[in-house]
Every structure is written in C-alpha cells, then in structure tokens.
Design an enzyme around this catalytic site. Structure first.
Site, short mmCIF file in Angstrom:
data_model
loop_
_atom_site.label_atom_id
_atom_site.label_comp_id
_atom_site.label_asym_id
_atom_site.label_seq_id
_atom_site.Cartn_x
_atom_site.Cartn_y
_atom_site.Cartn_z
N HIS A 78 0.77 -1.09 -0.07
CA HIS A 78 0.01 0.10 -0.09
C HIS A 78 0.84 1.31 0.12
O HIS A 78 0.55 2.23 -0.94
CB HIS A 78 -0.91 0.04 1.20
CG HIS A 78 -1.88 1.15 1.48
ND1 HIS A 78 -3.15 1.02 0.79
CD2 HIS A 78 -1.59 2.34 1.79
CE1 HIS A 78 -3.61 2.48 0.93
NE2 HIS A 78 -2.78 3.06 1.66
N GLU A 79 1.75 1.44 0.94
CA GLU A 79 2.69 2.60 0.87
C GLU A 79 3.60 2.70 -0.36
O GLU A 79 4.07 3.75 -0.55
CB GLU A 79 3.52 2.45 2.38
CG GLU A 79 2.58 2.45 3.62
CD GLU A 79 1.59 3.78 3.69
OE1 GLU A 79 1.93 4.65 3.14
OE2 GLU A 79 0.63 3.53 4.10
N HIS A 84 1.86 4.44 -2.90
CA HIS A 84 2.12 6.07 -2.82
C HIS A 84 3.74 6.44 -3.19
O HIS A 84 3.49 7.51 -3.71
CB HIS A 84 1.75 6.38 -1.16
CG HIS A 84 0.42 6.27 -0.78
ND1 HIS A 84 -0.71 6.75 -1.60
CD2 HIS A 84 -0.08 5.50 0.46
CE1 HIS A 84 -1.87 6.44 -0.65
NE2 HIS A 84 -1.55 5.78 0.36
#
Length: 380
Positions: A30-31, A34
């Site tokens: 997920h990170e 980003h």
C-alpha cells in the site's frame, strides 16, 4: 513444567508471527504505491515507515528518504516533505514561508491531479496485489471448483420448505450463473430474509424455486461463530468433488479481477445492509481477529493459505482506505474533489477539523472492532 509454561508463549507466537507477516506485506505494498507514484510525479518523500511510533532501525536512500521499521506494527505511512504529520496534514504557516525556488517537489505545492494520483495509488496497489496473487494461484495451483449440488437438505430448512430436493444441482441464483458451491455460499450468507430465485437442474429439467435464507449462527471455521443467511443444503464432499481448474496467464488475470471484485461486492453489500439495519455490526473484525485467522490459516493451510489471506486482506485494506473519511485516502480524495470544484482548497482550519473528526471516527472503529474480536474469541 517448562513445556507447560512455554505453551502460552508458543501459541501466542503462532498467531503473532503470521499476522505480522500478512499485515507487513499488505501495508508495505500500500505505502509502496504512494511512494512510487510520488517519485514518478517528482514529489520528495521524507520517510517510508512500516509501523508507527519510535523508530527501531532504518536507513537513508540516495534521494534522502528515511526507510524505517517502527515500534507499533499496526500500519505504516509515507511522509512527504512539508507534511506536519503522518496523515499528510500540511503545516500552513510553515508552507507559506517556503521560498518559491524550494516549492518544486513538495507534495502540497504539486498540481491537483498529481496529489490525487499519489493518494489513489495506495489503494490501487492493494487491488493490484490481490489480482496478481489470485492470478498466480489460479495459473499454478488452479481455482477450486465444487459441483453446486444439494446432496443433503436439512429438515425444516428454507431449502426444504421451498421444495429443493437432494440431488438438485443449482445452476443460477437470481439469474446469476453458479459454477461452484462456494458461489452459493457467497450469495446466501448476505441474503438473510431476502427472497431468492434459485434455478435448479433436476434430472435434466430446469426449475425455478423461490427460497428465503434465514439467519443462523454458524461456525466460521476459525474457532468462532458468525450470524449469516443459510438455505440448509450441504455437500457430501469426496476427493472427486473438488476440481482445480487452471488458467492461462491472461485468463488467470481475468479470474483474479473477478475474485477481487467479488470481495469488494460482498463487502459493499454487507455495508449497505448494515446501514439498512438488515445486518449487525458485531460481524466487523479487527487486528485481533486478523491475528487469530492468520494463525489458523498458517497451521492448516501453510504458505498457500497465508498467500491467499494476503490477497483477501489486501482488498479489504484497499477498499477501507477509499472510504470518504478524513485521515484515510478516500478523505483526501474528497478534499481534492472539493478543491477541483471550488477552484481552491478548503481552509486550513476546515481541513484540520476534518482530520480531527476523521481521527476520532477511525479510533472509535478500531476500539469497536477490537472489542468485537475479544468477544468472539472469548465467547462472552
């Protein structure tokens, strides 16, 4: 004596280690979504952390990003230069003092579409991870298909009352084609009290039957119970009843997309029924439950089971982060949508209040689902 004293610790580690593995993979991806899109957009990243709180260890890369593992392993974050905190809440006063020549590369001075792309990349990465995992499993091990036949019909059950007979093969529900018994379960569990049109094949003849699942408390397969809709049919499972259907690379990706969408659809159906008062909130689970399920899956399903759990949890995390709640990615996207409509961002005070409300909502949800987990595990 020593062995008995170590049993609780061994059992705890049997849950904690698999749970940390599953959560770390999902959070990291997920990170990373980003991070990668931020780098692609030319935005400087100050820190990439797995976990919150005090740093345990880490290093700086050549671009100045601090990669670190932090003490509390329940999540993670990417912090951009100019952020006041890990929720990407800007420090308005500090940003106003940034010289014009240093604003290039700061997240909060980036064009709106770039900021939105960076925020959306986290959930998108979770969905892509799930699709990739499902596709890999379907292409190598195959997708388990169980013939959707009602071998047994429980006396007094909704199925018996509706006229379903042992040996009937269910081929469609409400017009949706059924290929595997698991697809029946997916539909029925979230349809308690709702009439369904069930199409069965009985000796070569297609018959439409109206049946309404009833809510019952059943085992969830992980040592707990759940209240779901049931018809009252089951299978006499043998080794020949489950066929693992493998797919080529392109078809496997398509099946991965369908499997991912099925989880999204099931989750949104539950949430919709929850707001309508047709489901109960005690079915929501949190990190304690994830730990329990991870331990059971690790001991019974091994590596393949954990990999499958990673995909399922990745979809859930991606979807949760898209909810329009400040503090979550969806809340940021709502702020950006407002900015696009107004032509200017919300005031710093409005954003701050929004994040405070979002933080309170997230905290309350965390406490609530943790309480649910404890109640389920303890059997209170």
């Amino acid at each position: 004596m020593i062995e008995s004293a170590l049993q609780p610790l061994t059992a705890l580690m049997g849950y904690v280690i698999p749970a940390l593995l599953v959560l770390t993979v999902v959070v990291f991806v997920h990170e990373l979504g980003h991070f990668l899109v931020a780098r692609w957009c030319g935005i400087r990243v100050a820190a990439f952390s797995i976990g919150f709180g005090r740093e345990l260890f880490g290093f700086n890369d050549r671009n100045g990003t601090r990669w670190k593992i932090s003490m509390i392993p329940l999540g993670g974050y990417v912090r951009f230069e100019g952020d006041e905190n890990v929720a990407s809440l800007p420090d308005a006063e500090a940003l106003a003092q940034v010289p014009q020549e240093r604003r290039a590369g700061l997240f909060h001075f980036a064009p709106l579409w770039r900021r939105a792309a960076v925020v959306a990349a986290g959930p998108a990465a979770n969905f892509l991870l799930a699709i990739a995992v499902f596709a890999a499993l379907f292409a190598t091990l195959g997708k388990p298909i169980t013939v959707p036949r009602a071998d047994m019909v429980m006396p007094g059950s909704p199925a018996e009352q509706a006229g379903i007979l042992p040996g009937d093969r269910i081929i469609a529900i409400d017009g949706n084609s059924i290929r595997s018994f698991s697809e029946i379960q997916r539909i029925v569990t979230l349809a308690a009290g709702e009439p369904l049109t069930i199409t069965v094949d009985r000796d070569g003849e297609e018959i439409d039957i109206a049946a309404t699942p009833e809510r019952r408390e059943v085992s969830d397969g992980f040592g707990g119970t759940q209240r779901v809709g049931v018809l009252g049919i089951s299978r006499n499972m043998t080794a020949d009843d489950v066929v693992f259907e493998t797919y080529g690379p392109v078809a496997a990706v398509g099946e991965g997309v369908r499997e991912t969408w099925a989880i999204v659809e099931r989750t949104m159906t539950y949430i919709g029924r929850l707001f309508q008062g047709r489901e109960t909130a005690d079915q929501l689970s949190g990190p304690v439950r994830v730990a329990q399920v991870s331990g059971v899956v690790a001991s019974s399903g091994g590596a393949v089971g954990l990999i499958n759990l990673i995909a399922i949890l990745s979809v859930s995390i991606g979807l949760l982060n898209l909810f329009p709640v400040p503090m979550l990615d969806g809340g940021h996207l709502v702020f950006y949508a407002i900015e696009a409509i107004r032509g200017r961002p919300l005031s710093a005070r409005a954003q701050e209040y929004g994040f405070r409300i979002g933080f309170a909502l997230v905290l309350m949800l965390f406490v609530f689902v943790t309480f649910n987990d404890i109640v389920k595990i303890s059997g209170i």
